[in-house]
Design a protein around this motif. Sequence first.
Motif, mmCIF file in Angstrom:
data_model
loop_
_atom_site.group_PDB
_atom_site.id
_atom_site.type_symbol
_atom_site.label_atom_id
_atom_site.label_comp_id
_atom_site.label_asym_id
_atom_site.label_seq_id
_atom_site.Cartn_x
_atom_site.Cartn_y
_atom_site.Cartn_z
ATOM 1 N N TRP A 33 0.852 -1.199 0.000
ATOM 2 C CA TRP A 33 0.000 0.000 0.000
ATOM 3 C C TRP A 33 0.885 1.245 0.000
ATOM 4 N N GLU A 111 -8.870 -0.860 -4.505
ATOM 5 C CA GLU A 111 -7.830 0.152 -4.735
ATOM 6 C C GLU A 111 -7.549 1.072 -3.556
ATOM 7 N N HIS A 112 -8.462 1.124 -2.561
ATOM 8 C CA HIS A 112 -8.213 2.022 -1.445
ATOM 9 C C HIS A 112 -8.632 1.443 -0.099
ATOM 10 N N LEU A 131 -5.518 7.608 4.268
ATOM 11 C CA LEU A 131 -6.091 7.031 3.049
ATOM 12 C C LEU A 131 -4.963 6.303 2.334
ATOM 13 N N GLY A 133 -3.630 3.796 -0.827
ATOM 14 C CA GLY A 133 -3.929 3.380 -2.189
ATOM 15 C C GLY A 133 -3.029 2.232 -2.600
ATOM 16 N N LEU A 138 -4.538 8.318 -6.007
ATOM 17 C CA LEU A 138 -5.907 7.810 -6.103
ATOM 18 C C LEU A 138 -6.789 8.825 -6.818
ATOM 19 N N ILE A 142 -12.279 9.333 -4.548
ATOM 20 C CA ILE A 142 -11.914 8.608 -3.322
ATOM 21 C C ILE A 142 -11.359 9.590 -2.283
#
Length: 173
Positions: A33, A111-112, A131, A133, A138, A142
């Motif tokens: 990530w 994706e997140h 957050l 990604g 991103l 989002i």
Amino acid sequence: MKMLLLTLGLTLICGLHALKNNIEDPKKITGEWFTVVLASNVTSKIEEGGSLELFVKSLSEHDGILSGEFLKRENGKCIPVSLTAFTGEDGEMHFTYDGFNDFSAQSMDSEHLIFIMYNTKDGEVTVWGELYGREKTLPEEIKKKFEKICERFGIRKDQIRDVSNDDRCQKLR
Ligand SMILES: *[C@@H]1O[C@H](CO)[C@@H](O)[C@H](O)[C@H]1NC(C)=O
């Protein structure tokens, strides 16, 4: 025997329930990530060199226990940090880092991933959010979703820091 089984059953249900509340399937969130946006109601903590300026590298899961590899700046240098979560008697997930932290996943897909955390240090509570990604950045929608969630937890728009164009200790990845 029946009683024992019942107790065992309840323990299992409760144990799983706690994790389920936050993260339905920890396996889905394992792997690499990137921290794309940081937020906190104490912004000095997420600024460059701040104690809560934590960049994720990867998350892993073993027997339902979530752990992660992170990168942070200390005295101007990037260093690795390993953290392991545990489930408290209250059924919530916690980890120890710069004090004590409660955390929960507020949103996730392929994706997140959005975490909101309460950091308690020397009796002071700081709310912070990250957050993540799968990619280094991103889509706007989002990021907007993250803003909305932050707002719900008392973090204002101007307390949100987009780090998608910043050095996130990439050298150590
Ligand atoms: C940040 O949020 C926490 C949790 O809501 C609150 O206890 C704390 O007083 C807030 N800190 C500031 C500086 O607003």
